[in-house]
Write a protein that holds these residues in place. Structure first.
Motif, PDB file in Angstrom:
ATOM      1  N   PHE A 104       0.841  -1.207   0.000  1.00 46.39           N
ATOM      2  CA  PHE A 104       0.000   0.000   0.000  1.00 46.39           C
ATOM      3  C   PHE A 104       0.874   1.254   0.000  1.00 46.39           C
ATOM      4  O   PHE A 104       0.556   2.242  -0.666  1.00 46.39           O
ATOM      5  CB  PHE A 104      -0.944   0.005   1.208  1.00 46.39           C
ATOM      6  N   GLU A 105       1.982   1.206   0.744  1.00 50.73           N
ATOM      7  CA  GLU A 105       2.912   2.329   0.766  1.00 50.73           C
ATOM      8  C   GLU A 105       3.431   2.620  -0.640  1.00 50.73           C
ATOM      9  O   GLU A 105       3.538   3.760  -1.074  1.00 50.73           O
ATOM     10  CB  GLU A 105       4.104   1.991   1.664  1.00 50.73           C
ATOM     11  N   THR A 107       2.049   1.806  -3.469  1.00 49.22           N
ATOM     12  CA  THR A 107       0.970   2.319  -4.313  1.00 49.22           C
ATOM     13  C   THR A 107       0.742   3.807  -4.047  1.00 49.22           C
ATOM     14  O   THR A 107       0.653   4.617  -4.976  1.00 49.22           O
ATOM     15  CB  THR A 107      -0.339   1.546  -4.028  1.00 49.22           C
ATOM     16  N   ALA A 108       0.669   4.161  -2.756  1.00 48.66           N
ATOM     17  CA  ALA A 108       0.432   5.565  -2.393  1.00 48.66           C
ATOM     18  C   ALA A 108       1.563   6.431  -2.933  1.00 48.66           C
ATOM     19  O   ALA A 108       1.329   7.518  -3.479  1.00 48.66           O
ATOM     20  CB  ALA A 108       0.327   5.702  -0.867  1.00 48.66           C
ATOM     21  N   GLU A 109       2.789   5.946  -2.791  1.00 50.49           N
ATOM     22  CA  GLU A 109       3.941   6.718  -3.245  1.00 50.49           C
ATOM     23  C   GLU A 109       3.928   6.858  -4.767  1.00 50.49           C
ATOM     24  O   GLU A 109       4.249   7.921  -5.310  1.00 50.49           O
ATOM     25  CB  GLU A 109       5.233   6.054  -2.766  1.00 50.49           C
ATOM     26  N   ALA A 110       3.519   5.795  -5.459  1.00 50.27           N
ATOM     27  CA  ALA A 110       3.465   5.841  -6.927  1.00 50.27           C
ATOM     28  C   ALA A 110       2.514   6.932  -7.410  1.00 50.27           C
ATOM     29  O   ALA A 110       2.710   7.520  -8.481  1.00 50.27           O
ATOM     30  CB  ALA A 110       3.024   4.482  -7.478  1.00 50.27           C
ATOM     31  N   MET A 111       1.486   7.221  -6.585  1.00 50.97           N
ATOM     32  CA  MET A 111       0.509   8.227  -7.004  1.00 50.97           C
ATOM     33  C   MET A 111       1.043   9.648  -6.865  1.00 50.97           C
ATOM     34  O   MET A 111       0.442  10.590  -7.382  1.00 50.97           O
ATOM     35  CB  MET A 111      -0.805   8.044  -6.233  1.00 50.97           C
ATOM     36  N   ARG A 112       2.171   9.796  -6.159  1.00 50.54           N
ATOM     37  CA  ARG A 112       2.732  11.136  -5.942  1.00 50.54           C
ATOM     38  C   ARG A 112       4.122  11.282  -6.557  1.00 50.54           C
ATOM     39  O   ARG A 112       4.609  12.392  -6.709  1.00 50.54           O
ATOM     40  CB  ARG A 112       2.897  11.406  -4.436  1.00 50.54           C
ATOM     41  N   ALA A 117       6.184   5.514  -9.641  1.00 42.48           N
ATOM     42  CA  ALA A 117       5.127   5.114 -10.585  1.00 42.48           C
ATOM     43  C   ALA A 117       5.739   4.329 -11.743  1.00 42.48           C
ATOM     44  O   ALA A 117       5.169   3.331 -12.203  1.00 42.48           O
ATOM     45  CB  ALA A 117       4.384   6.341 -11.111  1.00 42.48           C
ATOM     46  N   VAL A 120       6.408   0.773 -10.646  1.00 41.96           N
ATOM     47  CA  VAL A 120       5.157   0.008 -10.539  1.00 41.96           C
ATOM     48  C   VAL A 120       4.631  -0.321 -11.940  1.00 41.96           C
ATOM     49  O   VAL A 120       4.163  -1.425 -12.210  1.00 41.96           O
ATOM     50  CB  VAL A 120       4.111   0.803  -9.715  1.00 41.96           C
ATOM     51  N   ARG A 121       4.753   0.655 -12.852  1.00 40.93           N
ATOM     52  CA  ARG A 121       4.280   0.460 -14.230  1.00 40.93           C
ATOM     53  C   ARG A 121       5.048  -0.675 -14.924  1.00 40.93           C
ATOM     54  O   ARG A 121       4.458  -1.524 -15.572  1.00 40.93           O
ATOM     55  CB  ARG A 121       4.461   1.773 -15.006  1.00 40.93           C
TER      56      ARG A 121
END
Lengths: 193, 193
Positions: A104-105, A107-112, A117, A120-121
């Motif tokens: 989750f960390e 994912t949250a970081e990827a959004m910022r 990102a 993750v991509r």
């Protein structure tokens, strides 16, 4: 990399993992990682120059695990069974208190954070490719409906897993292994000829 | 609320929406919202005391839209057709350049901000409940397999939509309306008796 360097690297990654799971990626400083790893900043910076470097390294470890799981699944003769096996492994991972907070960390970081990102991509693309291989093999073997668009079908299955992971975030008390039957039903009914 | 107050509120929400989509929820200050709305801080604070208040209000507007969509779907005689209709509306929303950035902002914020997470969680519960009603109705009418666990099935469908939304975030060039056929196939094949 020498055995000592490899041990050091693992020691730092394990310490960072504990810090990120405890306080979040964003709230953790490199200083805290050093303290948790019981190493001097000089030793830590030799391996990782930033928290971003650490998360990139974690992602590539995670990728190696995922590839090993797919290799195991690809060894099964039936593509549908292989997909059900992968799905049950994913559901267990989403449920694992040692994995979920870090996921989750990330994912949250990827959004910022565009660099995270990108990591993750890339991982997502590899997972879609591995599923695509399984789906195409199943179609060739008559185990999966050849009329389905294999890429869209693979992406829909990845989306189902991502969405269940998001559900675990929203409803932390959810036991995601309880979805095993439902996910197996989705895979089999959706894909079979 | 008087008509003027209602207009003011909408004016502020629209301005905040533009700010959040442009710079992100986290990077936007209440000052910027006031400037974008062309209102004094005093006028804005009369309606919203914080950015959190604004996002809570946005979520309840969004919820009203979602409920209207479900009401339209519930009017269809066939539950499977209703689910396919809802899914195609969701895929269009995920693709909408006026909606998607704000949705991603809200998701990112929910991962860091418990108050926003609570808003997202409540909305998720309402969506699952609405789908559950549709699935149970379909089961009673013999349109959906009565052997399926209706709650798990509803949650799996919500997860599929959430996961496709995440895919749009990871791969912004994706046209999610292109998934319409695949999602229809998942719904029909998974659910029908």
């Amino acid at each position: 990399m020498t055995a000592l360097a490899d041990d050091r690297r693992k020691q730092i990654l394990a310490a960072a993992e504990r810090c990120f799971a405890r306080h979040g990626f964003h709230q953790t400083s490199m200083q805290e990682v050093c303290k948790e790893a019981e190493l001097s900043p000089g030793s830590v910076y030799r391996y990782f120059r930033s928290k971003d470097d650490i998360i990139v390294a974690m992602a590539s470890e995670h990728r190696a695990n995922t590839q090993a799981q797919f290799a195991q699944a690809l060894a099964l003769p039936n593509a549908l069974e292989a997909l059900v096996l992968v799905a049950s492994q994913v559901l267990r991972q989403i449920n694992d208190p040692a994995c979920a907070p870090l996921h989750f960390e990330c994912t949250a970081e990827a959004m910022r954070n565009p660099r995270v990102a990108e990591v993750v991509r890339r991982e997502d693309e590899e997972i879609v490719s591995a599923l695509l291989e399984l789906v195409r093999r199943g179609q060739a073997a008559g185990q999966i409906d050849p009329a389905l668009d294999p890429r869209r079908a693979s992406e829909a299955l990845v989306a189902l897993a991502d969405g269940l992971s998001w559900r675990k975030f929203l409803q932390p008390q959810t036991d995601t292994t309880g979805y095993e039957d439902t996910v197996r039903q989705v895979i089999e009914r959706f894909l079979r000829p």
